[in-house]
Enzyme design. Structure first.
Site, mmCIF file in Angstrom:
data_model
loop_
_atom_site.group_PDB
_atom_site.id
_atom_site.type_symbol
_atom_site.label_atom_id
_atom_site.label_comp_id
_atom_site.label_asym_id
_atom_site.label_seq_id
_atom_site.Cartn_x
_atom_site.Cartn_y
_atom_site.Cartn_z
ATOM 1 N N ARG A 257 0.845 -1.188 0.000
ATOM 2 C CA ARG A 257 0.000 0.000 0.000
ATOM 3 C C ARG A 257 0.884 1.242 0.000
ATOM 4 O O ARG A 257 1.882 1.309 0.722
ATOM 5 C CB ARG A 257 -0.936 0.026 1.227
ATOM 6 C CG ARG A 257 -2.050 -1.002 1.163
ATOM 7 C CD ARG A 257 -3.070 -0.632 0.098
ATOM 8 N NE ARG A 257 -4.196 -1.560 0.055
ATOM 9 C CZ ARG A 257 -4.283 -2.586 -0.770
ATOM 10 N NH1 ARG A 257 -3.278 -2.849 -1.602
ATOM 11 N NH2 ARG A 257 -5.340 -3.365 -0.764
ATOM 12 N N GLU A 286 -2.927 7.985 -6.391
ATOM 13 C CA GLU A 286 -3.034 7.241 -7.643
ATOM 14 C C GLU A 286 -4.209 7.763 -8.462
ATOM 15 O O GLU A 286 -5.303 7.937 -7.909
ATOM 16 C CB GLU A 286 -3.221 5.745 -7.356
ATOM 17 C CG GLU A 286 -2.038 5.114 -6.636
ATOM 18 C CD GLU A 286 -2.236 3.628 -6.330
ATOM 19 O OE1 GLU A 286 -3.292 3.081 -6.733
ATOM 20 O OE2 GLU A 286 -1.367 3.024 -5.696
ATOM 21 N N HIS A 305 0.026 0.013 -10.214
ATOM 22 C CA HIS A 305 -0.793 -0.847 -9.351
ATOM 23 C C HIS A 305 -1.253 -2.097 -10.102
ATOM 24 O O HIS A 305 -2.454 -2.405 -10.171
ATOM 25 C CB HIS A 305 -1.997 -0.061 -8.833
ATOM 26 C CG HIS A 305 -2.486 -0.553 -7.496
ATOM 27 N ND1 HIS A 305 -2.968 0.284 -6.523
ATOM 28 C CD2 HIS A 305 -2.570 -1.805 -6.979
ATOM 29 C CE1 HIS A 305 -3.334 -0.416 -5.464
ATOM 30 N NE2 HIS A 305 -3.097 -1.699 -5.719
#
Length: 347
Positions: A257, A286, A305
Site C-alpha cells: 500500500r 493514484e 498498481h
C-alpha cells in the site's frame, strides 16, 4: 420442480462475465442475468457512500430486480440500491476486501456480503520479486536505452553495475499470504531472508527465515520489501528516519500500500544516492500526479498498481465467488463473510 435462483453476474474487463457465468453453472441451477461494468477502461471511483466501484446506482437497481445472488468485482452496493432490491440475499465480491459494499446497510437489509481473500497473493508475490530484480539490476532503464538506440556498455563500469539476490539480506515487513510466498521465492534465489511481523505465525513460513525486530531488519537489509497492511501503526512506516537508517546502497520495494511510505523522503534518498534503487507498484496518490516527487527521482521502477493483475487472479476470483453462491444455494454459510452478523438473520 426446483425453482432456479436468479443471479446477476456483474463482471468487468478483468473478472469477465463469461468466467463468472461458467463457474456459477458448476455450482447449481441459477437463472443468470449479465451486466458488464466498464472497469478498467473507465477508472473506478466513489459511488454514493462506497468507494472503488464501477457502474451507477441506477443500472444496478435495474439489473438487480428479482435477483437473489449477485457476483461481482466492482459493482456498488449502496443503501439506495439495497432499499430498491428487496430480493437480494447474497452479494459476492471477487476481491480481497468489499470496499464497494456498504456493510452496515447490507446487514440491516439481511444481505450477506462475501469477499475473496488471497485471490491475488501469488500474483503479488511474484510481481514483488520481479520488482526487486528489476530495481537491483536496473532492467527497465537498460531496456529504454536500447529502445532509444543506445548500447550502453558503460553500464559494465563497477559503479554502474547492479546487485545480486544470492547472498543478499532481504527484509520482509509483513509475512502474511503475500510475504510468506515472497520469502519462499527469495530463499530459492539463495537470499538471507529476514521477517518483521509481530502477528505472523512462524509455522506458516519456510525453514530458513529469521524473525527480527523492525529496526534491525531496516538497518541490516540490502533490500526491504513491504507486505504489511495499512493501520494507524503502519501508516508512514517508511518515513525519512527509517529510510535514512537503511544501509547505503540498498533497495526499497513496495507492492503493498502506498500509505506505508513517505514518498518525498524516498525521492530525496534516491536523488542524493543514499538508496541504490526503488521498485514501486503503489503510491500515496493514484494515478501519480504530474508534480509527484518520484517522477523526477533517479533509479526508481514504477508500475501502475498491477501486481494483482494476472489471468490466474481473475479465474481464481471467479471460482471463489461462484463457490460462495453454491454454498448459499445449498443452505450452507459462506466461507468468507464480511458481515457475519447477518448470517443469524437470513435463510
Amino acid at each position: 420442480m426446483t425453482t432456479r435462483a436468479r443471479a446477476l453476474v456483474a463482471g468487468d474487463r478483468f473478472v469477465l462475465n463469461r468466467l463468472l457465468a461458467t463457474d456459477l453453472a458448476t455450482e447449481g441451477a441459477f437463472d443468470v442475468r449479465e451486466l458488464e461494468l466498464p472497469w478498467p477502461h473507465v477508472p473506478f471511483g466513489p459511488v454514493a457512500e462506497v468507494d472503488e466501484a464501477s457502474g451507477s446506482e441506477e443500472e444496478l437497481m435495474t439489473a438487480l430486480q428479482g435477483v437473489r445472488v449477485c457476483l461481482t468485482q466492482m459493482a456498488p452496493l449502496t443503501r439506495r440500491i439495497l432499499a430498491a432490491c428487496p430480493d437480494l440475499e447474497l452479494f459476492a465480491v471477487s476481491r480481497g476486501g468489499p470496499v464497494n459494499a456498504n456493510l452496515e446497510a447490507a446487514t440491516e437489509h439481511g444481505v450477506a456480503v462475501t469477499f475473496a481473500p488471497g485471490r491475488n497473493a501469488t500474483s503479488t508475490a511474484e510481481y514483488a520479486v520481479g520488482l526487486v530484480l528489476a530495481a537491483m539490476r536496473r532492467i527497465p532503464q537498460s531496456h529504454l536505452g536500447v529502445v532509444d538506440g543506445r548500447w550502453e556498455s558503460s553500464l559494465y563500469a563497477y559503479e554502474e553495475t547492479g546487485l545480486e539476490l544470492e547472498g543478499a539480506t532481504v527484509g520482509l515487513v509483513g509475512a502474511g499470504a503475500v510475504g510468506s510466498r515472497v520469502a519462499r521465492i527469495l530463499l530459492a534465489f539463495g537470499a538471507d531472508v529476514l521477517v518483521a511481523d509481530p502477528y505472523a505465525d512462524p509455522a506458516t513460513l519456510p525453514p530458513g527465515v529469521r524473525f527480527v525486530e523492525l529496526d534491525e531488519l531496516i538497518a541490516t537489509s540490502q533490500v526491504v520489501s513491504l507486505h504489511a497492511r495499512v493501520t494507524d501503526e503502519t501508516r508512514g512506516l517508511m518515513n525519512a528516519a527509517r529510510i535514512a537508517a537503511m544501509p547505503a546502497g540498498s533497495v526499497l520495494v513496495n507492492c503493498a500500500r502506498g500509505a506505508l511510505v513517505d514518498h518525498t523522503a524516498l525521492a530525496a534518498a534516491l536523488t542524493d544516492g543514499h538508496l541504490f534503487a526503488a521498485g514501486l507498484d503503489v503510491f500515496d496518490v493514484e494515478p501519480l500526479p504530474p508534480d509527484h516527487p518520484l517522477r523526477h527521482a533517479p533509479h526508481v521502477v514504477m508500475t501502475p498498481h498491477l501486481a494483482g493483475a494476472s489471468r490466474a487472479v481473475a479465474e481464481r476470483a471467479s471460482r471463489m465467488v461462484a463457490a460462495e453462491a453454491g454454498r448459499w444455494l445449498r443452505g450452507r454459510p459462506p466461507l468468507h463473510c464480511a458481515n457475519p452478523d447477518v448470517l443469524a438473520r437470513v435463510r
